[in-house]
Design a protein around this motif. Structure first.
Motif, mmCIF file in Angstrom:
data_model
loop_
_atom_site.group_PDB
_atom_site.id
_atom_site.type_symbol
_atom_site.label_atom_id
_atom_site.label_comp_id
_atom_site.label_asym_id
_atom_site.label_seq_id
_atom_site.Cartn_x
_atom_site.Cartn_y
_atom_site.Cartn_z
ATOM 1 N N PHE A 106 0.484 8.480 -13.245
ATOM 2 C CA PHE A 106 0.876 7.323 -14.054
ATOM 3 C C PHE A 106 1.830 6.429 -13.269
ATOM 4 N N MET A 107 2.808 7.011 -12.585
ATOM 5 C CA MET A 107 3.742 6.217 -11.782
ATOM 6 C C MET A 107 3.007 5.485 -10.666
ATOM 7 N N MET B 297 1.102 2.500 -12.260
ATOM 8 C CA MET B 297 1.980 1.416 -12.698
ATOM 9 C C MET B 297 2.577 0.667 -11.498
ATOM 10 N N THR B 298 2.941 1.402 -10.473
ATOM 11 C CA THR B 298 3.483 0.753 -9.273
ATOM 12 C C THR B 298 2.411 -0.090 -8.584
ATOM 13 N N GLY B 299 1.167 0.366 -8.636
ATOM 14 C CA GLY B 299 0.068 -0.413 -8.079
ATOM 15 C C GLY B 299 -0.107 -1.740 -8.802
ATOM 16 N N PHE C 2 -2.845 4.924 -23.072
ATOM 17 C CA PHE C 2 -2.115 4.258 -21.993
ATOM 18 C C PHE C 2 -1.200 5.234 -21.274
ATOM 19 N N PHE C 3 -0.476 6.059 -22.054
ATOM 20 C CA PHE C 3 0.438 7.044 -21.471
ATOM 21 C C PHE C 3 -0.201 8.413 -21.604
ATOM 22 N N ILE D 171 3.310 3.996 -1.240
ATOM 23 C CA ILE D 171 2.789 4.975 -0.284
ATOM 24 C C ILE D 171 3.393 6.355 -0.542
ATOM 25 N N ILE D 172 4.688 6.397 -0.814
ATOM 26 C CA ILE D 172 5.346 7.676 -1.120
ATOM 27 C C ILE D 172 4.764 8.288 -2.394
ATOM 28 N N LEU D 173 4.554 7.452 -3.418
ATOM 29 C CA LEU D 173 3.955 7.956 -4.659
ATOM 30 C C LEU D 173 2.532 8.441 -4.409
ATOM 31 N N GLY D 174 1.806 7.740 -3.537
ATOM 32 C CA GLY D 174 0.466 8.194 -3.186
ATOM 33 C C GLY D 174 0.487 9.554 -2.513
#
Length: 380
Positions: free
Chosen positions: A289-290, A293-295, A265-266, A240-243
């Protein structure tokens, strides 16, 4: 000297006048208006969800900087005449967002973004008023259940802190050369909203049963699944914070291919900002990207925990985890569709509300694991 008793005397005849034994604390009648306090908490819950919804729309319409001062009391009154509107517009014209981005905006266009921000702040005042009236009312009538006064005060204190953080966030966009609020301040503001929402949901769940029932249910808790739910809750909060960081820099409107990013990919230029640490907050490629990946990690972890929860003998435990995995899959699909369409406002706000639903479902699963509801053998 005690009198001799006849061997033919009825047992317990002289004990008939003794007082009936009293039950312990677990047998005591519930004190306080648990149902009424719970209903009040659900009203607060609905208002906080509305705050998140309106706050998201305020950001998506670029309305958050339209009111350039923090006036908790007098700010409740909107401009009442043309002179008032002109004064508000002139104050907005002094900030970078207008000078560098919206310098062609008319007074009529300004009014439309002003009402979004005013409505958001007004809703915050309503939340505070509902909390204050409810808390004082329960306190004066002595209807607060034992041990709950501090918890209810905590909700009010966090609500007040949220208002201060909201202004701290807005203030970051009123000076310098910044066109929007600072993304990390936006993440702090949204993160605290989810903390408040989670506490309300947890408290309301506790109040749905008596203290005696909770004590009895705790004896049957499923500690492994409770830990799993806690870990999933923490990982969801990080997502949620990354969102919020993605939203703060409009990173969802770039790199709209999936599963790749700009064909790889990156993403390219993921560390193009100096110093390097700023890329994790301000580089749209790195932040998105973070978030992606966290998702993926969240889905894998959630699936593993779900497969373990399916082995539970409790039907309600299995049901709550089914709801979690279903919402998690839906939220991931919604996130992919949102980014592939360059984050239109209607998909972006739906994705944000999906995060609310997932957050609440995980809290519900954790509560069920910590305080399992009783079930008969037939329903196992």
């Amino acid at each position: 000297m005690a009198q001799k008793r006849s061997i033919f005397e009825d047992v317990g005849s002289e004990d008939s006048t003794r007082a009936t034994p009293r039950g312990g604390m677990i047998d005591a009648r519930p004190r306080g208006a648990r149902k009424a306090v719970r209903a009040w908490l659900w009203v607060l819950f609905a208002l906080v969800v509305a705050m998140i919804f309106v706050g998201g729309l305020t950001r998506l319409t670029d309305s958050g900087l339209s009111i350039t001062e923090w006036a908790p009391v007098t700010g409740a009154i909107p401009p009442l005449n043309e002179a008032d509107w002109q004064a508000e517009f002139e104050a907005y014209q002094q900030i970078p967002e207008f000078q560098l981005q919206n310098n062609q905006m008319t007074l009529s266009e300004f009014k439309s973004i002003y009402w979004w921000e005013w409505g958001h702040r007004q809703l915050g005042r309503v939340v505070g008023l509902v909390w204050a009236l409810g808390f004082v009312g329960f306190l004066v009538t002595r209807k607060i259940p034992p041990g709950w006064t501090g918890r209810l005060i905590l909700l009010g204190a966090l609500g007040g802190l949220q208002g201060a953080i909201g202004w701290w966030m807005v203030a970051s966009g009123l000076g310098g050369d910044r066109l929007d609020v600072a993304s990390y301040r936006l993440a702090t503001h949204l993160g605290l909203a989810f903390v408040i929402l989670g506490l309300i949901a947890w408290y309301a769940s506790n109040l749905s049963r008596s203290e005696a029932e909770l004590i009895q249910a705790r004896r049957a808790r499923e500690p492994v699944l409770t830990r799993f739910a806690s870990w999933l809750l923490a990982l969801t909060f990080l997502q949620i914070i990354l969102g919020a960081l993605v939203a703060g820099i409009d990173a969802g409107r770039n790199y709209i291919d999936w599963p790749l990013m700009a064909g790889g990919f990156f993403p390219p230029d993921a560390f193009g900002i100096e110093p390097v640490w700023r890329n994790f907050f301000e580089n749209d490629a790195t932040v998105q990207f973070m978030h992606r990946m966290t998702g993926y990690l969240l889905f894998v972890v959630g699936l593993v925990f779900f497969l373990r929860a399916r082995k539970s003998s409790l039907r309600k435990t299995r049901a709550t985890w089914h709801a979690v995995i279903a919402m998690l899959v839906l939220q991931i699909i919604l996130g992919i569709v949102t980014v592939m369409h360059s984050s239109p406002w209607y998909l972006a706000i739906l994705h944000q509300l999906g995060a609310v639903a997932l957050w609440v479902f995980i809290i519900r699963a954790r509560h069920q694991n910590a305080y399992p509801a009783q079930q008969s053998v037939r329903t196992a």
